[in-house]
Design a protein around this motif. Structure first.
Motif, mmCIF file in Angstrom:
data_model
loop_
_atom_site.group_PDB
_atom_site.id
_atom_site.type_symbol
_atom_site.label_atom_id
_atom_site.label_comp_id
_atom_site.label_asym_id
_atom_site.label_seq_id
_atom_site.Cartn_x
_atom_site.Cartn_y
_atom_site.Cartn_z
ATOM 1 N N HIS A 1 71.027 6.554 25.930
ATOM 2 C CA HIS A 1 70.344 7.819 25.659
ATOM 3 C C HIS A 1 70.571 8.710 26.885
ATOM 4 N N VAL A 2 71.702 9.375 26.898
ATOM 5 C CA VAL A 2 72.121 10.140 28.072
ATOM 6 C C VAL A 2 71.135 11.255 28.441
ATOM 7 N N PRO A 3 70.582 12.012 27.489
ATOM 8 C CA PRO A 3 69.608 13.038 27.888
ATOM 9 C C PRO A 3 68.419 12.469 28.664
ATOM 10 N N ASN A 4 67.863 11.347 28.194
ATOM 11 C CA ASN A 4 66.755 10.724 28.920
ATOM 12 C C ASN A 4 67.200 10.251 30.297
ATOM 13 N N LEU A 5 68.389 9.652 30.364
ATOM 14 C CA LEU A 5 68.903 9.161 31.636
ATOM 15 C C LEU A 5 69.139 10.302 32.613
ATOM 16 N N VAL A 6 69.730 11.383 32.134
ATOM 17 C CA VAL A 6 70.002 12.535 33.003
ATOM 18 C C VAL A 6 68.706 13.112 33.560
ATOM 19 N N ARG A 7 67.702 13.261 32.702
ATOM 20 C CA ARG A 7 66.414 13.790 33.182
ATOM 21 C C ARG A 7 65.817 12.882 34.260
ATOM 22 N N TYR A 8 65.932 11.591 34.071
ATOM 23 C CA TYR A 8 65.406 10.645 35.051
ATOM 24 C C TYR A 8 66.172 10.741 36.373
ATOM 25 N N LEU A 9 67.491 10.847 36.279
ATOM 26 C CA LEU A 9 68.310 10.944 37.491
ATOM 27 C C LEU A 9 68.058 12.257 38.232
ATOM 28 N N GLN A 10 67.820 13.323 37.493
ATOM 29 C CA GLN A 10 67.535 14.604 38.141
ATOM 30 C C GLN A 10 66.247 14.537 38.959
ATOM 31 N N VAL A 11 65.266 13.787 38.465
ATOM 32 C CA VAL A 11 64.020 13.599 39.225
ATOM 33 C C VAL A 11 64.305 12.824 40.509
ATOM 34 N N LEU A 12 65.151 11.807 40.415
ATOM 35 C CA LEU A 12 65.503 11.021 41.601
ATOM 36 C C LEU A 12 66.217 11.887 42.637
ATOM 37 N N GLN A 57 65.861 15.136 43.045
ATOM 38 C CA GLN A 57 64.858 16.021 43.634
ATOM 39 C C GLN A 57 64.009 15.302 44.676
ATOM 40 N N GLN A 58 63.747 14.021 44.426
ATOM 41 C CA GLN A 58 62.933 13.227 45.345
ATOM 42 C C GLN A 58 63.742 12.680 46.518
ATOM 43 N N GLY A 59 65.060 12.835 46.464
ATOM 44 C CA GLY A 59 65.917 12.330 47.532
ATOM 45 C C GLY A 59 65.944 10.822 47.634
ATOM 46 N N VAL A 60 65.776 10.149 46.503
ATOM 47 C CA VAL A 60 65.722 8.687 46.489
ATOM 48 C C VAL A 60 67.101 8.100 46.787
ATOM 49 N N LYS A 61 67.124 7.037 47.595
ATOM 50 C CA LYS A 61 68.363 6.333 47.918
ATOM 51 C C LYS A 61 68.248 4.856 47.545
ATOM 52 N N ASP A 62 69.358 4.144 47.708
ATOM 53 C CA ASP A 62 69.418 2.709 47.400
ATOM 54 C C ASP A 62 68.961 2.415 45.977
ATOM 55 N N VAL A 63 69.452 3.200 45.016
ATOM 56 C CA VAL A 63 69.092 3.006 43.609
ATOM 57 C C VAL A 63 70.049 2.015 42.961
ATOM 58 N N TRP A 64 69.490 0.973 42.414
ATOM 59 C CA TRP A 64 70.240 0.035 41.554
ATOM 60 C C TRP A 64 69.274 -0.422 40.483
ATOM 61 N N MET A 65 69.350 0.169 39.312
ATOM 62 C CA MET A 65 68.350 -0.106 38.284
ATOM 63 C C MET A 65 68.996 -0.579 36.996
ATOM 64 N N GLY A 66 68.220 -1.393 36.285
ATOM 65 C CA GLY A 66 68.659 -1.954 35.022
ATOM 66 C C GLY A 66 67.688 -3.025 34.569
ATOM 67 N N HIS A 67 68.184 -3.909 33.724
ATOM 68 C CA HIS A 67 67.394 -5.060 33.255
ATOM 69 C C HIS A 67 67.651 -6.200 34.236
ATOM 70 N N VAL A 68 66.641 -6.552 35.031
ATOM 71 C CA VAL A 68 66.840 -7.460 36.155
ATOM 72 C C VAL A 68 66.650 -8.926 35.743
ATOM 73 N N HIS A 69 67.578 -9.767 36.215
ATOM 74 C CA HIS A 69 67.469 -11.221 36.065
ATOM 75 C C HIS A 69 67.102 -11.801 37.429
#
Length: 379
Positions: free
Chosen positions: A200-211, A213-225
């Motif tokens: 769902h690219v629109p949802n993903l893009v909106r989420y990334l745009q927030v990141l 704006q917040q200047g977040v680093k070291d992002v590695w997200m997904g379904h974690v094992h």
């Protein structure tokens, strides 16, 4: 009071037969069940009691020349200028098999249509299909001609000269991070996804745009094992012999079906691939090893699916990022999930309460479902 002894004997006979059946099944399956339980106990014990994988880094470290040789394959199809002159928010790699023409077409006409995404979202998303060469030598020539014709039309294929098989998935991982480093290092985020994934690219893009704006680093997200043990059963495609990986637990990693990393993490992973032995064929586990080496930990995002398919409902679509196992229904899901009416379902207090209740019914089931966790109902 009278007792029907014939009925009692009949019930006892049924119980005896049932018990024999259960014992027979247990005897047949006990070895596999015992191995499964023991391996997970060992793995979780190490993961939560010791929680250190420095020994893996030391054991699998190799010279720069040797590490570089794992991904040193010539490009058959390449596009050096894909990202030139663009402020790329997301570089999205789709791991595709050469023969999956239909899947690529479905993606291009839905969530992978970056021209449409640019117009609707106002950001640049680049979609690249990565692959090796057809594994079947008899059909290789025919398929390759079709791939060249496909790329002539769309210009979005990147292909290296290695056999495209399950056991070469780690080569695709190397290919993605090394291509990104050389061709699109300025992209703010990088995503890796299978070609049977719905994004769902629109949802993903909106989420990334927030990141951003917040200047977040070291992002590695997904379904974690977490605390996953190596599979030692030879009949499994995930089988890893002790000679290849001798320890009882893998470092934490995200499902290879779909995950996102920020630019700084992509750069760190690239450099890690230049110093680790990449012979382990399970690409998402190797990703975990690279990340562990450079001190990056995966972050769980409840709307990244694992191996399961997300429930179909507007309350799910509102926040979904990925869903796994889609081949024939991508067009339908894209229309339904991106319809303007989706956001109206949860509007207002009653809408939020309604969607929370619906998501609880869909996600908080008593049996295991590898899609979104129950806590996604409350986020």
């Amino acid at each position: 009071m009278f007792i029907n002894f014939r009925r009692v004997r009949k019930c006892q006979f049924v119980q005896l037969i049932s018990m024999c059946c259960v014992l027979s099944v247990l005897m047949v399956c006990w070895e596999e069940l015992d191995h499964h339980v023991v391996s997970h106990v060992k793995s979780y014990s190490y993961r939560y009691l010791v929680n250190s994988y420095d020994f893996i880094n030391r054991s699998l470290s190799v010279s720069r020349r040797e590490a570089d040789s794992f991904g040193r394959f010539p490009y058959i199809i390449d596009h050096e200028n894909t990202c030139v002159g663009s402020d790329v928010l997301l570089l999205l790699f789709v791991k595709s098999s050469p023969k999956n023409f239909k899947r690529r077409h479905s993606i291009r006409s839905t969530w992978g249509n970056y021209t449409s995404l640019r117009q609707k979202l106002g950001v640049t998303v680049k979609v690249v299909f990565v692959m090796g060469i057809p594994a079947d030598g008899h059909e290789r020539s025919t398929l390759q001609q079709k791939l060249l014709a496909e790329d002539e039309i769309y210009g979005d294929l990147v292909q290296q000269n290695f056999s495209d098989t399950f056991h070469n998935l780690t080569l695709k991982l190397l290919m993605q991070f090394r291509w990104a480093h050389a061709r699109c290092a300025h992209a703010r985020f990088l995503m890796s996804a299978d070609d049977d994934i719905f994004v769902h690219v629109p949802n993903l893009v909106r989420y990334l745009q927030v990141l951003v704006q917040q200047g977040v680093k070291d992002v590695w997200m997904g379904h974690v094992h977490k605390g996953a043990p190596p599979v030692r059963r030879k009949s499994s495609k995930y089988y890893v012999p002790v000679q290849m990986y001798q320890w009882s637990s893998y470092p934490d990693y995200t499902s290879g079906a779909g995950y996102v990393v920020s630019r700084d993490v992509a750069d760190k992973i690239y450099h890690a691939t230049l110093s680790l032995n990449a012979s382990l064929h399970i690409d998402d586990v190797f990703m975990g090893m690279c990340a562990n080496m450079v001190g990056v930990s995966p972050q769980e995002h409840v709307y990244f699916a694992g191996e399961g398919k997300a429930p179909y409902h507007p309350c799910i679509y509102e926040k979904m990022i990925t869903s796994h196992g889609h081949e024939e229904d991508i067009g339908y899901l894209w229309r339904e999930a991106t319809a303007p009416e989706v956001n109206d379902v949860s509007s207002g207090l009653l809408g939020k309460l309604y969607c929370t209740a619906v998501k609880m019914l869909l996600l908080c089931k008593p049996y295991f479902s590898n899609t979104y966790p129950c806590r996604a109902a409350f986020s």
